[in-house]
Scaffold this motif. Structure first.
Motif, PDB file in Angstrom:
ATOM      1  N   LEU A   1       3.436  15.553 -13.245  1.00  0.00           N
ATOM      2  CA  LEU A   1       2.489  14.827 -12.397  1.00  0.00           C
ATOM      3  C   LEU A   1       1.734  13.765 -13.193  1.00  0.00           C
ATOM      4  CD1 LEU A   1       1.042  17.740 -10.222  1.00  0.00           C
ATOM      5  CD2 LEU A   1       2.725  16.010  -9.569  1.00  0.00           C
ATOM      6  N   ILE A   2       1.435  14.046 -14.450  1.00  0.00           N
ATOM      7  CA  ILE A   2       0.800  13.033 -15.299  1.00  0.00           C
ATOM      8  C   ILE A   2       1.720  11.829 -15.432  1.00  0.00           C
ATOM      9  CG2 ILE A   2       0.053  12.516 -17.655  1.00  0.00           C
ATOM     10  CD1 ILE A   2      -0.934  15.385 -17.863  1.00  0.00           C
TER      11      ILE A   2
ATOM     12  N   SER B   1       3.216   5.325 -11.627  1.00  0.00           N
ATOM     13  CA  SER B   1       2.923   4.773 -10.301  1.00  0.00           C
ATOM     14  C   SER B   1       1.695   3.869 -10.342  1.00  0.00           C
ATOM     15  CB  SER B   1       2.710   5.901  -9.292  1.00  0.00           C
ATOM     16  OG  SER B   1       3.868   6.702  -9.166  1.00  0.00           O
ATOM     17  N   THR B   2       0.719   4.229 -11.154  1.00  0.00           N
ATOM     18  CA  THR B   2      -0.466   3.384 -11.314  1.00  0.00           C
ATOM     19  C   THR B   2      -0.096   2.046 -11.924  1.00  0.00           C
ATOM     20  OG1 THR B   2      -1.923   5.294 -11.553  1.00  0.00           O
ATOM     21  CG2 THR B   2      -2.691   3.206 -12.464  1.00  0.00           C
ATOM     22  N   ILE B   3       0.719   2.072 -12.956  1.00  0.00           N
ATOM     23  CA  ILE B   3       1.164   0.824 -13.583  1.00  0.00           C
ATOM     24  C   ILE B   3       1.945  -0.025 -12.586  1.00  0.00           C
ATOM     25  CG2 ILE B   3       2.650  -0.127 -15.382  1.00  0.00           C
ATOM     26  CD1 ILE B   3       1.954   2.324 -17.072  1.00  0.00           C
ATOM     27  N   GLY B   4       2.803   0.632 -11.785  1.00  0.00           N
ATOM     28  CA  GLY B   4       3.559  -0.100 -10.775  1.00  0.00           C
ATOM     29  C   GLY B   4       2.671  -0.729  -9.721  1.00  0.00           C
ATOM     30  N   ALA B   5       1.616  -0.013  -9.308  1.00  0.00           N
ATOM     31  CA  ALA B   5       0.701  -0.561  -8.300  1.00  0.00           C
ATOM     32  C   ALA B   5      -0.052  -1.766  -8.829  1.00  0.00           C
ATOM     33  CB  ALA B   5      -0.274   0.521  -7.848  1.00  0.00           C
ATOM     34  N   LEU B   6      -0.449  -1.720 -10.095  1.00  0.00           N
ATOM     35  CA  LEU B   6      -1.181  -2.837 -10.677  1.00  0.00           C
ATOM     36  C   LEU B   6      -0.274  -4.033 -10.950  1.00  0.00           C
ATOM     37  CD1 LEU B   6      -3.475  -0.894 -13.173  1.00  0.00           C
ATOM     38  CD2 LEU B   6      -4.149  -1.978 -11.026  1.00  0.00           C
TER      39      LEU B   6
ATOM     40  N   ILE C   1      -7.005   2.406 -17.489  1.00  0.00           N
ATOM     41  CA  ILE C   1      -6.794   3.345 -16.379  1.00  0.00           C
ATOM     42  C   ILE C   1      -5.775   4.404 -16.751  1.00  0.00           C
ATOM     43  CG2 ILE C   1      -5.929   3.558 -14.019  1.00  0.00           C
ATOM     44  CD1 ILE C   1      -7.141   0.848 -13.421  1.00  0.00           C
ATOM     45  N   ALA C   2      -4.692   3.996 -17.418  1.00  0.00           N
ATOM     46  CA  ALA C   2      -3.656   4.953 -17.808  1.00  0.00           C
ATOM     47  C   ALA C   2      -4.201   5.985 -18.796  1.00  0.00           C
ATOM     48  CB  ALA C   2      -2.463   4.216 -18.408  1.00  0.00           C
ATOM     49  N   ILE C   3      -5.011   5.536 -19.756  1.00  0.00           N
ATOM     50  CA  ILE C   3      -5.583   6.461 -20.744  1.00  0.00           C
ATOM     51  C   ILE C   3      -6.535   7.442 -20.065  1.00  0.00           C
ATOM     52  CG2 ILE C   3      -7.120   6.609 -22.727  1.00  0.00           C
ATOM     53  CD1 ILE C   3      -5.902   3.950 -23.685  1.00  0.00           C
ATOM     54  N   VAL C   4      -7.363   6.938 -19.147  1.00  0.00           N
ATOM     55  CA  VAL C   4      -8.298   7.819 -18.438  1.00  0.00           C
ATOM     56  C   VAL C   4      -7.541   8.841 -17.605  1.00  0.00           C
ATOM     57  CG1 VAL C   4     -10.058   7.886 -16.634  1.00  0.00           C
ATOM     58  CG2 VAL C   4     -10.178   6.144 -18.423  1.00  0.00           C
ATOM     59  N   GLN C   5      -6.527   8.379 -16.867  1.00  0.00           N
ATOM     60  CA  GLN C   5      -5.730   9.307 -16.053  1.00  0.00           C
ATOM     61  C   GLN C   5      -5.071  10.364 -16.921  1.00  0.00           C
ATOM     62  OE1 GLN C   5      -3.058   6.720 -13.902  1.00  0.00           O
ATOM     63  NE2 GLN C   5      -4.271   6.882 -12.053  1.00  0.00           N
ATOM     64  N   PHE C   6      -4.518   9.936 -18.033  1.00  0.00           N
ATOM     65  CA  PHE C   6      -3.823  10.876 -18.909  1.00  0.00           C
ATOM     66  C   PHE C   6      -4.770  11.939 -19.435  1.00  0.00           C
ATOM     67  CE2 PHE C   6      -2.159  12.197 -23.048  1.00  0.00           C
ATOM     68  CZ  PHE C   6      -0.884  12.583 -22.696  1.00  0.00           C
ATOM     69  N   ARG C   7      -5.951  11.529 -19.850  1.00  0.00           N
ATOM     70  CA  ARG C   7      -6.904  12.485 -20.414  1.00  0.00           C
ATOM     71  C   ARG C   7      -7.468  13.414 -19.361  1.00  0.00           C
ATOM     72  NH1 ARG C   7     -10.431   9.201 -25.020  1.00  0.00           N
ATOM     73  NH2 ARG C   7      -8.672   8.829 -26.442  1.00  0.00           N
TER      74      ARG C   7
ATOM     75  N   MET D   1      -6.063  14.308 -16.417  1.00  0.00           N
ATOM     76  CA  MET D   1      -5.052  15.222 -15.896  1.00  0.00           C
ATOM     77  C   MET D   1      -4.543  16.187 -16.950  1.00  0.00           C
ATOM     78  SD  MET D   1      -2.824  12.814 -13.323  1.00  0.00           S
ATOM     79  CE  MET D   1      -2.001  14.268 -12.670  1.00  0.00           C
ATOM     80  N   ARG D   2      -4.698  15.808 -18.218  1.00  0.00           N
ATOM     81  CA  ARG D   2      -4.230  16.691 -19.297  1.00  0.00           C
ATOM     82  C   ARG D   2      -5.157  17.877 -19.500  1.00  0.00           C
ATOM     83  NH1 ARG D   2      -3.739  14.155 -25.173  1.00  0.00           N
ATOM     84  NH2 ARG D   2      -6.010  14.165 -24.832  1.00  0.00           N
ATOM     85  N   GLU D   3      -6.435  17.681 -19.174  1.00  0.00           N
ATOM     86  CA  GLU D   3      -7.402  18.763 -19.370  1.00  0.00           C
ATOM     87  C   GLU D   3      -7.130  19.910 -18.397  1.00  0.00           C
ATOM     88  OE1 GLU D   3     -11.227  17.101 -18.899  1.00  0.00           O
ATOM     89  OE2 GLU D   3     -11.154  15.882 -20.726  1.00  0.00           O
ATOM     90  N   LYS D   4      -7.094  21.088 -18.927  1.00  0.00           N
ATOM     91  CA  LYS D   4      -6.861  22.265 -18.087  1.00  0.00           C
ATOM     92  C   LYS D   4      -8.122  22.662 -17.367  1.00  0.00           C
ATOM     93  CE  LYS D   4      -3.120  24.123 -20.927  1.00  0.00           C
ATOM     94  NZ  LYS D   4      -2.612  25.292 -21.658  1.00  0.00           N
ATOM     95  N   PRO D   5      -8.025  22.994 -16.068  1.00  0.00           N
ATOM     96  CA  PRO D   5      -9.218  23.388 -15.333  1.00  0.00           C
ATOM     97  C   PRO D   5      -9.770  24.716 -15.841  1.00  0.00           C
ATOM     98  CG  PRO D   5      -7.226  23.777 -14.022  1.00  0.00           C
ATOM     99  CD  PRO D   5      -6.792  23.042 -15.268  1.00  0.00           C
TER     100      PRO D   5
END
Length: 307
Positions: free
Chosen positions: A231-232, A238-243, A295-301, A303-307
């Motif tokens: 999912l990450i 998909s974010t890169i594609g949208a931009l 945006i990609a770095i923020v999303q990665f960090r 989503m990578r963090e475990k709840p």
């Protein structure tokens, strides 16, 4: 004794040198094989990247190129179309990407069920839009969404809905663009997520069943955590594609109406290849690179963090 030691050391040094020379000789074929790829990378990636950065710091007027420093970047903050294009891209990012990923996860989970018949055929049907050329499918959508005689308006007319001006209304043009992108890329992400689902060990499902977990609990407590890396990846790409959206909105609406579907890459194209202001177009490109990276770095960090 000293002379013997020197002789042995000399022989050892000569042997080491010869081995190093032999190693370098053995490595030469690999270097030659990699040379074409390195040249292609330098010519088609490194050189255009450096040239774009150089152009963003210069301006051309009357055929004369002059150094302007960061003036092109300062101009970005005074251009209302830059802000509007970023807002449009942000709207697509916030609405389309979560919708597409959710659909891809749902379809992948459904097509991964053993009880479903003709799974291979359904997977092929869902994935087929991803192999359709961007221009071809955008043209088809433009014909289908035509106000007069379009297939979509004819279809909704059967239930008494009046024709919708899909491509000439600010609101509906955005809806049409989001629908087209979602149709095109959902199957692509579905295949990636399906591969992630098939890599989940069967023992985890069995353990969840023994613990009394239902389908929804199994999906939320077992499937989704295991799909986190996939999912990450799909979210970031998909974010890169949208931009970087260009083909669809260029063919469907050319950025209209009233710049409602104008995106940064489309605006970059208009500035560079219609106004021939390549310095300012390069500055827009580097602004987009910076925003995409953040945006990609923020999303990665996140989503990578475990709840």
């Amino acid at each position: 004794m000293a002379s013997t030691s020197l002789a042995v050391r000399g022989r050892g040094g000569a042997g080491t040198t010869s081995r190093r020379a032999l190693g370098r000789t053995l490595q030469r074929p690999g270097a030659w094989f990699s040379l074409p790829a390195a040249l292609l990378l330098a010519v088609f990636f490194a050189y255009p990247l450096a040239t774009s950065l150089w152009q963003s710091l210069h301006a051309t007027s009357g055929g004369v190129t002059t150094w302007v420093g960061l003036d092109q970047y300062a101009r970005l903050f005074q251009d209302p179309l830059v802000g509007k294009s970023l807002m449009n891209a942000g709207l697509i990012l916030v609405v389309q990407v979560p919708l597409m990923i959710a659909l891809a996860v749902g379809l992948a989970y459904l097509l991964n069920q053993a009880w479903l018949r003709f799974r291979a055929g359904f997977r092929l049907l869902v994935f087929l839009p991803a192999v359709t050329t961007l221009v071809a499918y955008a043209v088809v959508f433009r014909v289908m969404l035509a106000t007069d005689g379009g297939a979509i308006n004819q279809l909704i007319g059967l239930v008494g809905v009046p024709p919708v001006d899909w491509l000439n209304n600010e609101w509906w043009s955005r809806v049409a663009l989001i629908a087209a992108i979602t149709w095109r890329w959902t199957g692509y992400n579905m295949v990636i997520i399906l591969a992630g689902l098939q890599s989940i060990p069967a023992e985890l499902y069995e353990a969840a069943r023994i613990d009394g977990a239902g389908r929804w609990q199994t999906f939320t407590r077992v499937v989704l955590p295991q799909l986190r890396p996939v999912l990450i990846f799909t979210t970031v790409t998909s974010t890169i594609g949208a931009l970087q959206l260009f083909d669809e909105n260029w063919i469907l609406t050319e950025g209209g109406p009233n710049d409602a579907t104008l995106t940064p890459v489309l605006y970059l194209y208009k500035v560079g290849f219609r106004q021939f202001d390549f310095g300012y177009a390069s500055a827009i490109a580097w602004l987009l690179v910076a925003i995409t990276a953040v945006i990609a770095i923020v999303q990665f960090r996140v989503m990578r963090e475990k709840p």
